[in-house]
Structures are given as C-alpha cells and as structure tokens.
Design an enzyme around this catalytic site. Structure first.
Site, PDB file in Angstrom:
ATOM      1  N   LYS A 227       0.874  -1.167   0.000  1.00 54.13           N
ATOM      2  CA  LYS A 227       0.000   0.000   0.000  1.00 54.13           C
ATOM      3  C   LYS A 227       0.911   1.216   0.000  1.00 54.13           C
ATOM      4  CE  LYS A 227      -3.560   2.326   2.794  1.00 54.13           C
ATOM      5  NZ  LYS A 227      -4.407   2.238   4.017  1.00 54.13           N
ATOM      6  N   GLU A 231      -3.474   7.239   1.899  1.00 54.17           N
ATOM      7  CA  GLU A 231      -3.810   7.513   3.297  1.00 54.17           C
ATOM      8  C   GLU A 231      -2.566   7.794   4.138  1.00 54.17           C
ATOM      9  OE1 GLU A 231      -8.020   5.187   3.733  1.00 54.17           O
ATOM     10  OE2 GLU A 231      -6.229   4.030   4.235  1.00 54.17           O
ATOM     11  N   ARG A 264      -1.377  -2.374  -4.461  1.00 52.49           N
ATOM     12  CA  ARG A 264      -2.777  -1.969  -4.292  1.00 52.49           C
ATOM     13  C   ARG A 264      -3.096  -0.697  -5.075  1.00 52.49           C
ATOM     14  NH1 ARG A 264      -4.954  -0.906   0.935  1.00 52.49           N
ATOM     15  NH2 ARG A 264      -6.709  -2.320   0.881  1.00 52.49           N
ATOM     16  N   ARG A 275     -13.678  10.841  -5.386  1.00 52.69           N
ATOM     17  CA  ARG A 275     -12.758   9.780  -4.967  1.00 52.69           C
ATOM     18  C   ARG A 275     -12.913   8.533  -5.836  1.00 52.69           C
ATOM     19  NH1 ARG A 275     -12.682   7.321   1.190  1.00 52.69           N
ATOM     20  NH2 ARG A 275     -11.864   5.248   0.700  1.00 52.69           N
ATOM     21  N   ASP A 304     -14.601   1.875  -1.414  1.00 54.13           N
ATOM     22  CA  ASP A 304     -13.988   1.220  -0.255  1.00 54.13           C
ATOM     23  C   ASP A 304     -14.906   0.191   0.399  1.00 54.13           C
ATOM     24  OD1 ASP A 304     -12.264   0.570   1.803  1.00 54.13           O
ATOM     25  OD2 ASP A 304     -12.626   2.396   2.944  1.00 54.13           O
ATOM     26  N   GLU A 332     -16.080  -4.646   7.878  1.00 54.51           N
ATOM     27  CA  GLU A 332     -15.792  -3.296   8.360  1.00 54.51           C
ATOM     28  C   GLU A 332     -16.994  -2.376   8.218  1.00 54.51           C
ATOM     29  OE1 GLU A 332     -12.935   0.514   7.126  1.00 54.51           O
ATOM     30  OE2 GLU A 332     -12.560  -1.470   6.280  1.00 54.51           O
TER      31      GLU A 332
END
Length: 642
Positions: A227, A231, A264, A275, A304, A332
């Site tokens: 990743k 973020e 990723r 986004r 997501d 999640e």
C-alpha cells in the site's frame, strides 16, 4: 510429504471446539489417494474417479491430492458422493490469498474477532496455526499475507523474518505460503539509507539483499503486498516516481525467486472532486508499464468495500497489466462480527459483472483469471481481507465463518453459486436436515441485501460513523477533516434531493465504464435502482418503479431491512432443535444486536434525511422510536478494532 501424511493431515487434532465446517476430529474418505506427476492437471488440480479398482483421488502434486481428499470428504458429508463420480477440478486462480490486517502488537485493524492468531512476541502457537492452515486447505486457500497493509518497516527486521519462517514451516504441509506487507520507506527507516527512491541504485540493492535474506529463510515465500501513496503511507510518488517505478523495483528484487508484487490500487488524494475516479485516473496511464510479476490489487468497487458498489472500472480498463480482485471478508462496513451478513452474494455479484470490454471473456472473473488476456498474466491471484482472530469461533460470529469459507470456494471455482456454497457450508457446519437447511439458507442468501436496506439503500454509501465505521453517522463533520472522509461528501443531501452526481454532467465517473454501461448508468431512467444514489443526485419526489416517491421508497427500504432481521430471529428460533445450545444461543444473541442496530440505522437515517426532504415518514412505515438528537449522542469506543 508422503501421501499417507497428506491424508493424516485431514485428521489432525483440533485446537478448540470452534464449530467450523470441519467438525470431525478424524474424518475418513473411502478412496485410494494417488499422486501421478504425468496426469493432465495444472495448479494443484485433482480428479475423483470411480474405476474398476475402486474410487480414487488423483493428483499431480501432494497438495493437489490433499485438495482432492477434502473435496471428496465434502461430497460425502453433504450426501453427494453416491453414484459414479467422475470429477476434474482445477483452480480458477493460481494464488488464493487471505490478507491479514494484523499488527505487531497483536491488534487487528478492522478486526472484530479478538487478537492476532500469530501471537507476535509470544511462542508460535503451532496447533492453532495448524488448524488455521487446515481450514484453509480444505477450501483451497493457499496463501496468507501475515501483516497489515498499513505496514511498519520493522516487519522486515531479521527477528521478525525468523518468526515468519517458523509460521511458514507450520503452514507449508497444508499448501499455504506466506506473504508480507511491506512499507515502502523501509530502506531509509530500517536500512539507514538517506532515501527510499526506487530509482536509486542503493535502494534497489537494499531490496535485492532483503529478498535474498527472506528466501534464505523461507524458500517458498510468496511475495510482497504494498500500500503506497495512500492515506499517508509512503510511496514512489514521494520521490516524483510512478507506481510502476515502485512496483517494478520490488518485482526485480523478487523475480529470481518467483515472488510476486501485489500493488494496491487503493489511492485517492484529499479534496478531489470524486474519490471514485482516482484509481482509474492514476493507473490507466501506466497500463503496460508493470513487470510480469506485478499484479495490481484492486478493491471490488471504486471506493472502499461498501455494502453495495458497482465493480471498479479498472477491471474493464487495463488490458496490458495483470490485475487481481481484493474483497473484504471482515465486515468493516457491515456490522463487524455482530451482524449476520453472508458476503458470498457480494463476491459473486462482482466476479460475474460484465465489464463489456472488447473481449470474448469480459466478466471480472474471466479477466482476472487470465482468460481474457492470457499473454499478460504470468500468474493469477485473488485476495480476501481476513476476518480471523483468536475468538473461539475464529470470526466473532459463527455465521461469519461462512464468508471465509465462501471466499475460498469462489477463489477455487469462480463459477460456483453462492447458494450451493451456503448449502454445503450449512450441511457441514450444522445439520443436513432439510427442515433446518432450507429456511437458514434463505436467511443467508438474503442477508447482504437486508444489510444494504437497513444501512444504505438505493446506492447510498459511506455514511458510517467516522471513527470506527460501525453504526450510522451521516451528519459526521468534525472540524478540519478531509472532505472525502465525510458522509456529506457522498450523500450530498439537500432540499433539492440526495446522491452523488457521477453522470456526464457531474464527475463523469460513468465514462470510466464501457458501453452500454456508461450510458445506462448516465440515464436516470435506465440506471439500476440499487445504484441510483451512487450515480445520480435524485429529487425527493422522483417517482420510483414501485410508484412511490424516492423519499417514501427510501423509508420503506430502511423499514424492510429491520423487518427482515426480525424474520431471521424467527427462523433461528425455529432452528433450535438442530443446533447445539452454545452455538444457538451465541447466534441468537448476535441477531438481537443486529435487530437493535438495524432500528438504530433506520431511525437515525430517516430522521436525518427527513430534515432535508421536508417530508414525513410514511404512515405504513414503523415510526422512529428515539429522536434524532438522542441518536446523535451515541458514541462507541472501538479504538483498536479488535
């Protein structure tokens, strides 16, 4: 490993009474197991055949024989082994991998079933890991990324690598290879270099040396998951390099050992107009620039892991680069381990989606399994973010095991249906009695749609509590927060309507899809109602297929979800004679939580969005029990997500 040992593996001792689909301590199969390297099979495939000499499990490899033995065991236990068997199976994907988001302090990001099963910093729990590997082998999963994609450089320290080697030794007899998530800044943070620039020769040498060290400890190490520039995590763009520059550097280091890089595509910049557009915009210009041992790991949808998203347009876009789907098994955004949500239907929905790319093979499954562009795919892979922890039942909810099971079965055979997977899971886990199986099967098959109804119907998305993603908080707006982390960025509710305009007059996201999808999504008349608010800003009085206004339809969907959970409670009450007391009571208690949470979602959302619509909750919908201001005060402490 001798075949005798392979068969014995199936009957290895259990670490605890976990209530999984492998209930028997020493299951037997009525067949001769034969390994023959000359058989016409690939990738640990197997055959089960009835011959004049008797029933046989045939494979080219020891692991293939193990898979075949488990498959026959499954047929026997579900009553499908009668008659003459003539079965040949080869996996849809070569690498079928669980991604564990486990941290070195034994917490699990987005984990809802206790602490990490790897027991970092403690003696290796050999029997527990054997049982974990055995469960994976029984459904064909052959890889585990042991640590969080939000990786720390320390993961590549020698002492941790030696620990990873111990874990690999335990899982190897079951065909499960280990992989690691790596932090892109490791050369500087761990190796003391002044930079981690992927084009710097010293950085390249550091990664080559690290790969050599890893493979000296773990000869069958699978590769790296990365990743990067996402973020806040470091990546090649920190040095004005591309994702291809970064991935290729790591791929070159792993190439001598047949290792792969799973890079990723989960990237998005703060405060962008949409986004959902960003992964496509960032990776499409790089199509064809990645090494043969790089796979772009793409979440099933463009945002997501939402309860419902369209498939990521990258699957239909990239034709010169190998891709793999990343699903989330841990819930999640769907109630963690408290809600009964069988995720196989979501996985199947994505895999079966037709991208309408210019190829005979155009579904997501056909593309990522290498059928569409075989010259591009040096290997194929599929990933699922694991929902596994130290809880007695592994996943925090007995029915959450079904999603782990379903991921493995679909990774092995992407053409299976969610219904047949659920049926065989129920028959192996609880009971083969039709009076039990049929109603509980219906509960599982409708559960994901039910969760969509009581959380985010009609294309709503990302309106969760901001700190932990459990429960509704469409009003969440702390001072200074990133816009694309806020529910209002996505729902855009106002007096004129609700929803994100991704049409050609909005963000243009629809044109990342091939025709006829682009025009279908672009038109309010032809866009599927399940995705309306994903692609359109809808007036509150828009007339729906049901004849209701959009506002009334949304309220009815929320209410339908609540009532459906109550039906599940009644189904489970009736199932009591077929289930042991411990598991029946555990599931009953979880359904009670789920029904309460569903009411929380409904009452919060219809009142909050009602402030924008100016319309009352329809009289034929159950009215909210608690006022919105009271619901806004609910705060949960889920700091470590474990």
């Amino acid at each position: 490993m001798a075949i005798a040992a392979a068969v014995a593996i199936i009957g290895c001792s259990k670490s605890n009474d976990d209530g999984t689909w492998l209930l028997d301590g020493s299951p037997k199969v009525n067949a001769e197991v034969v390994v023959d390297e000359t058989l016409d099979l690939v990738n640990d495939g197997f055959m089960i055949k009835d011959t004049p000499e008797g029933r046989k499990v045939l494979a080219r490899t020891e692991i293939g024989a193990l898979y075949g033995t488990y498959a026959l065991q499954r047929l026997e236990r579900t009553g499908q082994a009668d008659g003459v068997l003539d079965i040949k199976e080869e996996p849809s994907f070569e690498r079928r991998i669980l991604n564990h988001w486990d941290n070195l302090n034994n917490t699990i990001e987005r984990g809802y079933a206790g602490w990490s099963i790897w027991h970092w910093g403690e003696p290796v729990p050999v029997e527990l890991i054997k049982e974990y590997a055995r469960l994976n082998a029984s459904i064909g999963i052959n890889g585990s990324v042991l640590n969080n994609v939000n990786a720390t450089p320390e993961m590549l320290r020698r002492d941790y690598l030696e620990r990873v080697a111990e874990i690999a030794d335990v899982m190897r007899p079951y065909g499960v290879r280990v992989y690691l998530s790596v932090n892109f800044s490791s050369p500087a943070a761990l190796g003391g270099l002044p930079t981690s620039d992927p084009l710097d020769p010293a950085v390249q040498q550091w990664w080559r040396s690290k790969a050599e060290e890893i493979y000296s400890l773990i000869p069958d190490f699978g590769g790296f998951l990365v990743k990067a520039n996402s973020e806040g995590l470091p990546g090649p763009q920190d040095f004005s390099r591309t994702h291809a520059d970064g991935a290729n550097m790591l791929a070159d280091a792993l190439e001598p050992y047949d290792g792969i890089v799973m890079w990723r595509a989960f990237v998005y910049a703060p405060n962008s107009p949409d986004r959902a557009n960003q992964a496509y915009d960032e990776f499409m210009p790089l199509d064809g620039e990645f090494r043969d041992n790089v796979l772009i790991q793409i979440k099933n949808g463009p945002v997501d892991f939402q309860p419902r998203e369209p498939f990521s347009p990258l699957f239909g876009g990239m034709t010169k680069t190998a891709m793999m789907v990343e699903f989330q098994i841990t819930q999640e955004y769907m109630g963690g381990s408290n809600h009964l949500v069988y995720l196989s239907t979501q996985l199947e929905e994505c895999l079966d989606s037709d991208t309408h790319c210019d190829n005979e093979y155009s579904t997501v499954a056909e593309i990522t399994s290498g059928k569409a562009y075989p010259e591009v795919y040096n290997t194929t892979a599929i990933a699922g973010v694991a929902n596994i922890g130290r809880d007695k039942n592994w996943c925090g909810h007995y029915f959450a095991q079904s999603s782990w099971y379903a991921f493995g079965r679909l990774a092995w055979n992407a053409e299976l249906s969610s219904e047949e997977i659920a049926r065989e899971w129920l028959q192996q886990t609880f009971s083969t009695e039709p009076e039990f199986v049929e109603p509980v099967l219906d509960m599982m098959m409708t559960s994901r749609e039910t969760a969509v109804d009581y959380m985010m119907p009609l294309g709503l998305h990302h309106i969760f509590a901001g700190e932990h993603h459990y429960g509704p908080e469409p009003w969440y707006e702390p001072e200074g927060a990133r816009l694309d982390w806020l529910p209002k960025y996505y729902h855009q509710a106002g007096p004129d309507g609700i929803g994100f305009d991704r049409t050609r007059s909005g963000s243009g996201n629809v044109d990342q899809y091939h025709e006829p999808l682009a025009s279908m999504y672009n038109s309010l008349e032809t866009c599927p109602e399940e995705l309306l608010l994903w692609f359109h800003h809808i007036p509150w009085d828009h007339r729906m297929a049901s004849g209701r206004t959009f506002w009334d339809e949304m309220c009815h969907r929320y209410d339908r979800g609540v009532k459906k959970v109550r039906e599940y409670q009644a189904v489970w009450d009736a199932a009591k004679p077929y289930v042991d007391e411990e598991r029946w009571e555990a599931v009953r208690a979880k359904l009670e939580i789920q029904e309460s949470d569903a009411r929380w979602w409904r009452d919060a959302c219809v009142q909050y969005f009602g402030e924008f619509s100016g319309m009352p909750v329809p009289a034929d919908v159950e009215q909210p029990e608690r006022p919105l201001e009271e619901l806004k005060k609910i705060k949960l402490n889920m700091k470590h997500h474990n």
